[in-house]
Design a protein around this motif. Structure first.
Motif, PDB file in Angstrom:
ATOM      1  N   ASP A 160     -22.852  83.636 -40.026  1.00 48.61           N
ATOM      2  CA  ASP A 160     -22.488  84.786 -39.210  1.00 48.61           C
ATOM      3  C   ASP A 160     -22.786  86.088 -39.958  1.00 48.61           C
ATOM      4  OD1 ASP A 160     -21.247  86.050 -36.893  1.00 48.61           O
ATOM      5  OD2 ASP A 160     -19.585  86.530 -38.245  1.00 48.61           O
ATOM      6  N   LEU A 165     -25.849  82.785 -37.030  1.00 43.73           N
ATOM      7  CA  LEU A 165     -24.968  81.889 -36.288  1.00 43.73           C
ATOM      8  C   LEU A 165     -25.389  81.788 -34.825  1.00 43.73           C
ATOM      9  CD1 LEU A 165     -22.461  80.169 -36.904  1.00 43.73           C
ATOM     10  CD2 LEU A 165     -21.059  82.058 -36.075  1.00 43.73           C
ATOM     11  N   LYS A 166     -26.049  82.828 -34.321  1.00 36.94           N
ATOM     12  CA  LYS A 166     -26.477  82.835 -32.917  1.00 36.94           C
ATOM     13  C   LYS A 166     -27.559  81.805 -32.626  1.00 36.94           C
ATOM     14  CE  LYS A 166     -29.514  86.767 -33.922  1.00 36.94           C
ATOM     15  NZ  LYS A 166     -29.744  88.201 -33.675  1.00 36.94           N
ATOM     16  N   SER A 171     -22.793  83.679 -27.306  1.00 35.92           N
ATOM     17  CA  SER A 171     -21.842  84.752 -27.625  1.00 35.92           C
ATOM     18  C   SER A 171     -20.414  84.268 -27.390  1.00 35.92           C
ATOM     19  CB  SER A 171     -22.136  85.990 -26.779  1.00 35.92           C
ATOM     20  OG  SER A 171     -22.081  85.684 -25.399  1.00 35.92           O
ATOM     21  N   ARG A 174     -19.430  82.113 -30.335  1.00 36.34           N
ATOM     22  CA  ARG A 174     -19.162  82.915 -31.532  1.00 36.34           C
ATOM     23  C   ARG A 174     -17.798  83.593 -31.449  1.00 36.34           C
ATOM     24  NH1 ARG A 174     -24.549  84.265 -30.564  1.00 36.34           N
ATOM     25  NH2 ARG A 174     -24.102  86.445 -30.039  1.00 36.34           N
TER      26      ARG A 174
END
Length: 212
Positions: A160, A165-166, A171, A174
């Protein structure tokens, strides 16, 4: 597959050409943090009074972390900033990434090749299935009410921090991760929370260095 924290982190950072895209101070700090925290989780290091010390022998299957282990052993007790300073050197970081990359090649997770015309360097082309298996493990821990592991928590935090992390989460996913991490930080006596505190210390120092 049973990859370690530092192996998983490096594998997730590699692009299709076998290099780390957008290499910067924060990514260098995150890779260093993954190695040090891996040794901490394996009880080969201890962290007391904001300093690191060696408390065990490096096992054969962790030989790719030898340079980190020896750096700390030679300078102990050593502050986190001193470890980061050591690995912000291009030479030391290349040796570390090569060592971890070689271990991934031995595990069949990357394909090693030489790149460059005049100055040959190693590239480690990731196996897509190996990368996806890490993403699946993280999704199981965070989104399917799986048990959070210390290594899984640190890996998510490091990914992240560098904006990677995406690659594995939407979204919405996360946001769930950040909510669970916030909950962990409220339990200071928890082992995972203490390890997360160490990871945060590495990342805060990397941000300071990046601004200087």
């Amino acid at each position: 597959m049973g990859l370690s924290l530092s192996q998983s982190y490096l594998l997730c950072m590699l692009n299709k050409r076998g290099k780390i895209s957008g290499w910067n101070t924060e990514k260098a700090a995150c890779l260093t943090a993954s190695c040090v925290i891996e040794l901490l989780l394996d009880q080969k290091l201890c962290y007391e009074k904001k300093r690191w010390k060696v408390v065990g022998e490096l096992p054969e299957d962790s030989i790719y972390l030898l340079s980190v282990f020896e750096c700390i052993k030679a300078k102990q007790p050593i502050r986190t900033q001193k470890i980061l300073d050591y690995y912000f050197s291009g030479k030391h970081m290349r040796l570390l990434t090569d060592a971890i990359g070689e271990s991934l090649a031995a595990a069949g997770c990357v394909q090693k090749k030489k790149i460059g015309i005049f100055r040959k360097r190693n590239a480690f082309i990731p196996d897509a299935k190996a990368v996806e298996s890490i993403g699946l493990q993280l999704r199981t821990e965070y989104l399917e009410e799986g048990k959070l592991t210390a290594a899984g928590v640190v890996l998510a935090v490091l990914l992240d921090k560098c904006g990677d992390l995406k690659r594995f989460f939407t979204s919405h996913g996360r946001r769930i991760i950040k909510k669970r991490l916030k909950e962990i930080r409220r339990i200071p006596q928890d082992v995972v929370a203490r390890v997360l505190e160490v990871a945060d210390a590495f990342l805060s120092l990397s941000t300071v260095d990046a601004r200087q």
